[in-house]
Write an enzyme that holds these catalytic residues in place. Sequence first.
Site, PDB file in Angstrom:
ATOM      1  CB  SER A 147      -0.851  -0.024   1.272  1.00 39.49           C
ATOM      2  OG  SER A 147      -1.442   1.232   1.530  1.00 39.49           O
ATOM      3  CE1 TYR A 160      -5.080  -1.624   4.342  1.00 40.06           C
ATOM      4  CE2 TYR A 160      -3.818   0.360   3.855  1.00 40.06           C
ATOM      5  CZ  TYR A 160      -4.490  -0.776   3.420  1.00 40.06           C
ATOM      6  OH  TYR A 160      -4.563  -1.056   2.074  1.00 40.06           O
TER       7      TYR A 160
END
Length: 266
Positions: A147, A160
């Site tokens: 990500s 996250y």
Amino acid sequence: MDILKNFSLEGKVALVTGASYGIGYAIASAYASAGAKIVFCDIKQEFVDKGLASYAADGIDAKGYVCDVTKEDMVKDMVQRIEAEVGVIDILVNNAGIIKRIPMLEMTADEFRQVIDVDLNAPFIVAKAVIPSMIKKGHGKIINICSMMSELGRETVSAYAAAKGGLKMLTRNICSEYGEHNIQCNGIGPGYIATPQTAPLRERQADGSRHPFDQFIVSKTPAARWGSPEDLMGPAVFLASDASDFVNGHILYVDGGILAYIGKQP
Ligand code: NAP
Ligand code: GCO
């Protein structure tokens, strides 16, 4: 030499986790069109059925399994079944992932753990289950879906970011430990991609205007748009194919240029 042959996935078996829709679905579809046999899993039967129907509608003969990738026993069982029913997995894409957008001080330790469990522990569990057969076969490709948050922080995504940062380092470590067995482990770091996961960030406001985060992302992306799952197809095929056999431990960011850009001058 026909260089395009190096990009073919003919005869390979590819497992993509969490691939009933979204980014995983696009990657699996690209692998099918490059010649691979597709296997995917999702956490619930209803999503596997939905995925199977979508693959069939696209003319792809995929096989779907119900598996919670955080559960080591379920994963081991699924990998054994795939090896018996389809063949040894040549390509693994650790795609299944979740996000919780909660300010850190409001997040419970349990919520933090859930994200780490799916986004970091599960890629370890699935990779561990497929590597022994890859070693025996003498090759393997593992692609971890990272990500922007493997590099950057932002308000509300502490778990996250911790998981995706960890996944970047797990990628490098798998490369370090198993590269000598002709196993390449790389990551793809998607930018902001329009999928169900990011739908809340693109919701129209009550007055019909665009979500402020939507506007922020478009202005922060030199390509001046959100990515689509299809934008990840080419990079994912490259990292799964013989064309990338000397690329190892690398994170390929597919972000329309976000990481290269400081942002618009005032
Ligand atoms: P998505 O639309 O939410 O799809 C994620 C998939 O993972 C869903 O099918 C989900 O199933 C499945 N899943 C969740 N927990 C699972 C578990 N324990 N076991 C098995 N499957 C599970 O997400 P996406 O946007 O396509 O994202 C795919 C990956 O790319 C994720 O790792 C995400 O973090 C990453 N990523 C996304 C973006 C983006 O902008 N969209 C950007 C960078 C990275 P259910 O629906 O049944 O929960
Ligand atoms: C967020 C987003 C991100 C993106 C993506 C960026 O809330 O910041 O959902 O997590 O989905 O992972 O690469």
